[in-house]
Design an enzyme around this catalytic site. Sequence first.
Site, short mmCIF file in Angstrom:
data_model
loop_
_atom_site.label_atom_id
_atom_site.label_comp_id
_atom_site.label_asym_id
_atom_site.label_seq_id
_atom_site.Cartn_x
_atom_site.Cartn_y
_atom_site.Cartn_z
N ARG A 176 5.52 -12.60 9.81
CA ARG A 176 6.15 -11.30 9.58
C ARG A 176 7.56 -11.32 10.13
O ARG A 176 7.84 -11.97 11.14
CB ARG A 176 5.39 -10.20 10.33
CG ARG A 176 4.09 -9.84 9.73
CD ARG A 176 3.42 -8.80 10.63
NE ARG A 176 3.83 -7.44 10.29
CZ ARG A 176 3.28 -6.73 9.32
NH1 ARG A 176 2.33 -7.23 8.58
NH2 ARG A 176 3.69 -5.50 9.09
N LYS A 216 4.91 0.87 9.19
CA LYS A 216 4.95 2.15 8.47
C LYS A 216 4.39 3.29 9.32
O LYS A 216 4.88 4.41 9.25
CB LYS A 216 4.17 2.03 7.16
CG LYS A 216 4.96 1.35 6.07
CD LYS A 216 4.19 1.29 4.77
CE LYS A 216 3.18 0.19 4.81
NZ LYS A 216 2.53 -0.07 3.52
N GLU A 251 0.87 -1.16 0.00
CA GLU A 251 0.00 0.00 0.00
C GLU A 251 0.91 1.22 0.00
O GLU A 251 1.82 1.32 0.83
CB GLU A 251 -0.88 0.00 1.26
CG GLU A 251 -1.83 1.17 1.24
CD GLU A 251 -2.74 1.28 2.46
OE1 GLU A 251 -2.69 0.40 3.34
OE2 GLU A 251 -3.49 2.26 2.50
P1 ATP Z 1 3.03 -2.02 7.85
O1 ATP Z 1 2.41 -2.71 9.02
O2 ATP Z 1 4.45 -1.71 8.00
O3 ATP Z 1 2.25 -0.86 7.37
P2 ATP Z 1 1.75 -3.53 5.86
O4 ATP Z 1 1.59 -4.98 5.96
O5 ATP Z 1 0.55 -2.71 6.13
O6 ATP Z 1 2.99 -3.11 6.73
P3 ATP Z 1 1.77 -3.42 3.03
O7 ATP Z 1 2.17 -2.29 2.20
O8 ATP Z 1 0.35 -3.80 3.07
O9 ATP Z 1 2.31 -3.09 4.48
O10 ATP Z 1 2.67 -4.69 2.75
C1 ATP Z 1 2.95 -5.21 1.47
C2 ATP Z 1 3.35 -6.64 1.62
O11 ATP Z 1 4.48 -6.75 2.47
C3 ATP Z 1 2.24 -7.45 2.25
O12 ATP Z 1 2.09 -8.65 1.53
C4 ATP Z 1 2.70 -7.68 3.64
O13 ATP Z 1 2.20 -8.87 4.15
C5 ATP Z 1 4.22 -7.69 3.49
N1 ATP Z 1 4.87 -7.27 4.72
C6 ATP Z 1 4.66 -6.13 5.40
N2 ATP Z 1 5.39 -6.09 6.53
C7 ATP Z 1 6.07 -7.27 6.59
C8 ATP Z 1 6.99 -7.86 7.53
N3 ATP Z 1 7.33 -7.23 8.63
N4 ATP Z 1 7.48 -9.07 7.24
C9 ATP Z 1 7.15 -9.71 6.11
N5 ATP Z 1 6.30 -9.22 5.20
C10 ATP Z 1 5.76 -8.03 5.42
MG MG Z 2 -1.22 -3.16 4.96
#
Ligand code: ATP
Ligand code: MG
Length: 556
Positions: A262, A272, A36
């Site tokens: 994760r 983020k 995102e």
């Molecule tokens: P954040 O919590 O940092 O905002 P998010 O999951 O909301 O992370 P996205 O932009 O939705 O961020 O993530 C894109 C992809 O990266 C998703 O498939 C998510 O599962 C993966 N991802 C995000 N954070 C991690 C992590 N700490 N370890 C492994 N994969 C991750």
């Molecule tokens: Mg997300």
Amino acid sequence: MSNTDAAPASNFISTIIEQDLAEGRIDKVITRFPPEPNGYLHIGHAKAICVNFGLAQSFGGECNLRFDDTNPEKEEQEYVDAIKEDVQWLGFQWTGEVRYASDYFDQFYQWALHLIREGKAYVCDLSAEQASEYRGWATQPGKDSPYKSRSVAENLALFEQMRAGEFDEGHCVLRANIDMASPNMNMRDPILYRIRKESHHQTGDKWCIYPNYDFAHGQEDAIEGVTHSICTLEFADHRPLYDWFIDNLPVPAKPRQYEFGRLNINYTVTSKRKLKKLVDEGIVAGWNDPRMPTISGMRRRGYSPEAVRNFCNSLAVSKTDGVVDMAQLEFFIRDDLNKTAPRAMAVLNPLKVVISNYPQDQVEELSAPAHPDLELGERVLPFTRELYIDQADFKEEYSKKFKKKFCPGKRIRLRNAYVLQCDDYIKDEQGNITQVNASLVPNTLGVDPEDGDKPKGVVHWVSASHGHRATVRVYDRLFNHEAPDRGEGDFIDHLNPNSLTVLDNCWVEPSLVAAKPEDRFQFEREGYFVADRYEHSAEQPVFNMTIGLRDTWSNK
Ligand code: ATP
Ligand code: MG
């Protein structure tokens, strides 16, 4: 991909893919990385990138880059651009054009109409507060919304009014008609569309209703023919809902979702939202501050893409969330830099040494290999009467503890140069040592002194007349708590007050002036450093410390 990469180990997802290929369920693997665009990517995303692009690569498949841009409030073009750059810097290239969830908004809208026509979606006027009351909680079933029984015709008319902008934000939402008593909260008539009178970075003002992430995500994968929708564990509970959409919509393909744990790393945060707080409150100098666990921060810190990939590929892809020790990431950084970074000398806290028996105007061009193993050639080290050594390498009084230091009456070897004998030193009125007077022990270039009085220590040095002044930013971990966001208090309370030290009177050997932004070096005896990506120039050299030569945290 460079040949220093370790191949990713097999994992439960690669095993599933092998079976799917062997048993003919698919003939090609298609994965995607679906960020995102509401912030910069961090080390956790780096792992997700390595998993998704890595699996596609190892099975000769494809991996898409798709922005999950269903929430215009928090998303920005700046993040889109940064994310593309970060993925490419890590060494991956998506298949075809970049994709956006917003490319499919027309299709999602049609599918919403389809569900309404089938009696599987309804417009609900409950306020957010009421809706959450009706939703119940995990151990207690929810209640049906009074609007759940609206007719198809009424729902079609209301949804059209929503789309046409006739209602204010929050006036109503479109919900799936599933089961308010489901033990899975995600199945209790989740929201499909909400009214948001916001411009979108891709679609402008075309829409004032936006699909919820859950209504978009699985269908995006279906549209793109993604075979293995890989995501993190928190989405496991959403899988039944994604499957429900796929089963109830005329989608062109049926993706399967697999969840892995994760990546969390101690001494930092990987969210983020939290990273954005550090940026917004000016605690760091931006998303790419070298202390940030963002991909752009690690890049600016001097980590190489190979090292980051090797770290990610060393981690298990498993079904549990884990916390990885920062030392493990740092191990991969050091290992890579030790093998690849040219050596150089830089004095971070200079102390002048004047060699009384060396002529004022003499310049001797000594040389040293740029790297002990690689064929990177030689660098020229001008040797002159006045030099700098580091303050930490001089002691006023000799003791056993300081036997490797320069002390009055004692000798030291200058790295790649001669042996010096310390004669005396000068202090200013405040008691600071301002100069050390020394004499050169003759015929000691690369050989021990003839009189048998061998120095115990070796120190690095830079010519005072031929070296260059530089700024060096020394970084330490951003947090001094092992679990800044999992311990007590706010994560901001655990900031390391000494995470940045700016030294602006450093002296570097002349070869470093030719460094280009992002060139990485080992400053002998100090650590690994990188010429700053944005601020370094030959006129004003600026280096960022990547990491020390040894792990100093594990023993703390
Ligand atoms: P954040 O919590 O940092 O905002 P998010 O999951 O909301 O992370 P996205 O932009 O939705 O961020 O993530 C894109 C992809 O990266 C998703 O498939 C998510 O599962 C993966 N991802 C995000 N954070 C991690 C992590 N700490 N370890 C492994 N994969 C991750
Ligand atoms: Mg997300």
